[in-house]
Design an enzyme around this catalytic site. Sequence first.
Site, PDB file in Angstrom:
ATOM      1  N   GLY A   1       0.715  -1.176  -0.084  1.00 22.90           N
ATOM      2  CA  GLY A   1      -0.174  -0.073   0.013  1.00 22.90           C
ATOM      3  C   GLY A   1       1.095   1.191  -0.170  1.00 22.90           C
ATOM      4  O   GLY A   1       1.018   1.884  -0.995  1.00 22.90           O
TER       5      GLY A   1
ATOM      6  N   CYS B   1     -10.144  22.693  16.112  1.00 21.76           N
ATOM      7  CA  CYS B   1     -10.340  23.175  17.427  1.00 21.76           C
ATOM      8  C   CYS B   1      -9.775  21.815  18.467  1.00 21.76           C
ATOM      9  O   CYS B   1     -10.532  21.797  19.533  1.00 21.76           O
ATOM     10  CB  CYS B   1     -11.869  23.330  17.870  1.00 21.76           C
TER      11      CYS B   1
END
Length: 417
Positions: free
Chosen positions: A278, A345
């Site tokens: 991969g 955040c």
Amino acid sequence: GTGFYTGDDVYLYCDQLRIEDIRQQVPESPFYLYSEAKLTQNYRAYAEALQGLASIIGYAVKANNNMILMKHLQQQGSGAVLVSGNELQAAVAAGFDTTRTILNGNGKLPWELELAVEHDVLVNVDSEFDLANISAAAKRAGKPVKVLIRINPDIDPQVHPYVSTGLAGSKFGIRNSHLQWFLDAIRADPLLELVGVHSHLGSTISKVDIFRDGATVMVGFVKMIREQGFDIKYLNIGGGLGIDYYHRGDKLPSPKDLIDTVRSIVADLGLTIIIEPGRSMVGNTSALVNTVTGVKTNGNKNFIVIDGSMSTLIRPSLYDTYQHIELTAPGGGKEQTFDIVGPVCESADFLGKERELATPSAGDGLVVHDAGAYCMSMASTYNLKMRPPEYWVKNGKLQKIRHAETLEDHLRAFEGL
Ligand code: LLP
């Protein structure tokens, strides 16, 4: 040059194109940028390393499921390694020959297994219940299924625990002590045909010795299972080869180093080798191109704030991994040590820590390298930062290969607003 490099003019390039020039043409930011030529080169490295050896290159789709990239690999001759029914359907849509695909996973669902049987996918057996589900799917589909047993060889790949899969305490595969039960159960089931064994040790592996140990253990299993009369055709050695994330010129094993090691161990056994790369297929084919929003200092800490974030690229936050970061153009202010952070955040939202960079200005380009594997495929929409578009450079030309996700995609999922 091929792929990502700094040109003589000290600008960053993707193939023949300056990333600064690409940024002028692309309306969105951030965006993933790929090099088609690099992808081709990576595939060929495996194909050439495997010459003279019966083999299947099973590209691990989880690393990057962009359909254009998948189709390109398929056209080069690649097979595919899948972990879900949706990945299987995506592989079909990309044109893969499903007899050269493998379905992995420790929690494969009944419908996913049924789809695999219908498409003649090779299926890995991961547990007792998995074997029962595979058998039931074959019965429903009314046809036999070729299976491989995923063996947990208890080898330490010496990598981050989250990407370590072949150790005794891992949730994957079957321990040696249970193997005979599986052999007997498969023999007793007329719809199950045992054709191979599989192991996957882990990811980001940087030592060929680990693959040597794995292949040696697995060849022992092949011999032992053949002695019981099973016609074992496939040895699947998994994926896991690391890439040079640090850009320090560390000498990592190449696909050829890996295959040569395995070749000597499997010699004369008449096996077809399956390999499941991969990261080493797609990792270095892409960079995430961001725009600097601003620079700030808190106490003795300097921050470069960019528009990309842990929503776009989560690997540093999740695994504390290093991905190399550079500005796309020379110049800038004085060199300082920065954390590179996004607008999300929470304090886990960083792309890099303690990096020496020239102080950029708002609007400058900043690249996170080696973003082809497990970056876009792991992107989320946290904080409603929608998934970015993807582009590639092909034959010296820029092309969009995936549209940006939009807020409309989000809103559409809710009725009666
Ligand atoms: N085969 C199996 C059974 C696997 O579980 C994996 C990856 C591969 C092949 C491909 O391994 P590769 O050649 O890419 O190392 N999200 C993590 C990586 C998770 C790997 C999961 N399994 C990361 O971002 O580093």
